[in-house]
Design a protein around this motif. Structure first.
Motif, PDB file in Angstrom:
ATOM      1  N   LYS A   1      46.451  41.493  44.762  1.00 45.19           N
ATOM      2  CA  LYS A   1      46.248  42.118  46.064  1.00 45.19           C
ATOM      3  C   LYS A   1      44.766  42.232  46.414  1.00 45.19           C
ATOM      4  N   MET A   2      43.898  42.028  45.423  1.00 47.87           N
ATOM      5  CA  MET A   2      42.462  42.232  45.634  1.00 47.87           C
ATOM      6  C   MET A   2      41.645  40.941  45.567  1.00 47.87           C
ATOM      7  N   THR A   3      42.182  39.942  44.871  1.00 50.96           N
ATOM      8  CA  THR A   3      41.400  38.722  44.681  1.00 50.96           C
ATOM      9  C   THR A   3      42.326  37.543  44.417  1.00 50.96           C
ATOM     10  N   VAL A   4      41.815  36.339  44.688  1.00 45.10           N
ATOM     11  CA  VAL A   4      42.573  35.121  44.374  1.00 45.10           C
ATOM     12  C   VAL A   4      42.167  34.585  43.006  1.00 45.10           C
TER      13      VAL A   4
ATOM     14  N   LYS B   1      38.248  47.258  34.522  1.00 45.74           N
ATOM     15  CA  LYS B   1      37.469  46.287  33.753  1.00 45.74           C
ATOM     16  C   LYS B   1      37.460  44.922  34.432  1.00 45.74           C
ATOM     17  N   ALA B   2      38.602  44.534  35.010  1.00 45.77           N
ATOM     18  CA  ALA B   2      38.680  43.262  35.715  1.00 45.77           C
ATOM     19  C   ALA B   2      37.807  43.263  36.967  1.00 45.77           C
ATOM     20  N   LEU B   3      37.818  44.366  37.689  1.00 41.40           N
ATOM     21  CA  LEU B   3      37.014  44.468  38.909  1.00 41.40           C
ATOM     22  C   LEU B   3      35.520  44.436  38.590  1.00 41.40           C
ATOM     23  N   PHE B   4      35.156  44.985  37.442  1.00 35.09           N
ATOM     24  CA  PHE B   4      33.747  44.926  37.035  1.00 35.09           C
ATOM     25  C   PHE B   4      33.328  43.478  36.789  1.00 35.09           C
TER      26      PHE B   4
ATOM     27  N   MET C   1      33.274  43.479  41.889  1.00 29.22           N
ATOM     28  CA  MET C   1      33.842  44.206  43.030  1.00 29.22           C
ATOM     29  C   MET C   1      33.644  45.694  42.758  1.00 29.22           C
ATOM     30  N   LEU C   2      32.404  46.133  42.854  1.00 28.84           N
ATOM     31  CA  LEU C   2      32.031  47.461  42.392  1.00 28.84           C
ATOM     32  C   LEU C   2      32.591  48.574  43.283  1.00 28.84           C
ATOM     33  N   GLY C   3      32.736  48.296  44.564  1.00 30.78           N
ATOM     34  CA  GLY C   3      33.301  49.312  45.453  1.00 30.78           C
ATOM     35  C   GLY C   3      34.745  49.623  45.085  1.00 30.78           C
ATOM     36  N   GLU C   4      35.518  48.548  44.890  1.00 28.22           N
ATOM     37  CA  GLU C   4      36.922  48.731  44.497  1.00 28.22           C
ATOM     38  C   GLU C   4      37.016  49.373  43.121  1.00 28.22           C
ATOM     39  N   LYS C   5      36.097  48.979  42.227  1.00 25.37           N
ATOM     40  CA  LYS C   5      36.091  49.575  40.884  1.00 25.37           C
ATOM     41  C   LYS C   5      35.822  51.073  40.960  1.00 25.37           C
ATOM     42  N   GLN C   6      34.897  51.455  41.817  1.00 27.84           N
ATOM     43  CA  GLN C   6      34.564  52.875  41.948  1.00 27.84           C
ATOM     44  C   GLN C   6      35.773  53.677  42.440  1.00 27.84           C
ATOM     45  N   THR C   7      36.544  53.092  43.353  1.00 29.35           N
ATOM     46  CA  THR C   7      37.740  53.760  43.858  1.00 29.35           C
ATOM     47  C   THR C   7      38.776  53.943  42.748  1.00 29.35           C
ATOM     48  N   VAL C   8      38.981  52.893  41.946  1.00 28.55           N
ATOM     49  CA  VAL C   8      39.936  52.968  40.839  1.00 28.55           C
ATOM     50  C   VAL C   8      39.474  53.998  39.816  1.00 28.55           C
TER      51      VAL C   8
END
Length: 329
Positions: A21-24, A279-282, A286-293
């Motif tokens: 849902k966040m990346t291809v 960890k995957a978002l890091f 994708m630091l913004g999405e990581k911060q939300t998680v």
């Protein structure tokens, strides 16, 4: 034993769907598995800071120690890689051996106040046991070591079930193949029946033929389900099923090897997936999405901390004589 019945395959599927849902970007199974295992330890560490009761266990340990300090190697069921924290040591007599610091356990030899006592200290790969000069020496003492264990790493995806035929099963007998909370019955038949809609295999006086027929029937019935069956001499190996339960099939031995499921209480498994997602978002930057998680994870742990804080306050109140809390009435 894992604290949940959720397999690594289920966790990985959930993690992959959230990432989709966040990346291809595509990730290998090995990479996702690594993140999930690391995340499991992260959750364990943070949960232990709140309460470590879930991971408490005890193992039998044989102690032999003379007066003074004896270093006993920690191995097997209580090896260093399995221990997070030692809690207590109980001798065969039921006597509790207190844990003290490393310096204390060695200094007690010089203090006559401890001549009749025992104490212990966890020091890396060893359990140092102190026996006072006038205390009874320990000789093959069947003690129990209580400790907080580390979670088991998830090393496999599927349960493996085997059926070993030792003769010809009686026609009409059956067993069940479970898929999650659903199951199907598999019947033994004396011959093929064209009007039989059930899943069945034809029995034989030859054990190996039973295995061949059953494997073929299961392969046909479960095509595309993730459940596979193979025959080797008189044994059928079934993978992918949640469980295989014998109901009344005779002349066959059923056995199972359970995959290591997520070793976090079921109600907190979602935290493992969220931590792995972080960890995957890091990696994807994708630091913004990581911060939300990460914020969601912190909020969940704050809720858990508040819950156990209230429980502790209630326990303390109940200790006071005469105080009646709602659950004591």
């Amino acid at each position: 034993m894992a604290l949940s019945d959720i397999s690594r395959k289920s966790l990985r599927s959930d993690l992959r769907s959230r990432l989709a849902k966040m990346t291809v970007e595509e990730f290998s199974e090995a990479e996702l598995n690594s993140w999930l295992n690391t995340a499991q330890f992260d959750v364990f560490v943070r949960l232990s800071g709140i309460s470590d009761i879930w991971y408490g266990t005890k193992k039998a340990i044989t102690l032999t120690a003379a007066a003074g300090v004896t270093s006993i190697p920690l191995a097997g069921d209580y090896a260093p890689d399995k221990i997070s924290k030692l809690k207590k040591l109980v001798l065969a007599s039921g006597e509790l051996v207190p844990f003290v610091t490393d310096n204390e356990v060695h200094s007690y030899r010089l203090n006559s106040n401890y001549d009749y006592s025992y104490s212990a200290c966890h020091f890396g790969e060893y359990l140092d046991v102190f026996v006072g000069a006038s205390a009874t020496a320990l000789s093959n003492n069947a003690a129990y070591l209580y400790f907080i264990r580390k979670p088991d790493e998830m090393t496999a995806d599927d349960n493996v079930n085997t059926i070993l035929f030792t003769g010809q099963p009686t026609a009409g007998k059956y067993f069940r193949v479970w898929m999650g909370n659903r199951f199907v019955n598999v019947y033994a038949r004396a011959s093929a029946e064209t009007n039989d809609d059930s899943i069945f295999f034809v029995t034989s006086v030859t054990a190996a033929t039973n295995a061949t027929n059953l494997a073929a029937a299961l392969t046909h019935a479960f095509t595309g389900s993730g459940i596979t069956a193979t025959a080797d001499t008189a044994t059928v190996t079934i993978t992918g099923a949640t469980a295989v339960q014998n109901v009344d099939v005779n002349n066959a031995t059923f056995a199972a090897t359970t995959s290591v499921c997520c070793d976090v209480p079921t109600e907190y498994v979602d935290l493992v997936i969220m931590s792995a997602l972080s960890k995957a978002l890091f990696k994807l930057n994708m630091l913004g999405e990581k911060q939300t998680v990460d914020a969601d994870i912190s909020n969940r742990f704050n809720d858990i901390r508040a819950l156990y804080s209230s429980e502790i306050q209630l326990q303390q109140a109940e200790k006071v004589p005469g105080v009646q809390t709602p659950r004591m009435r």
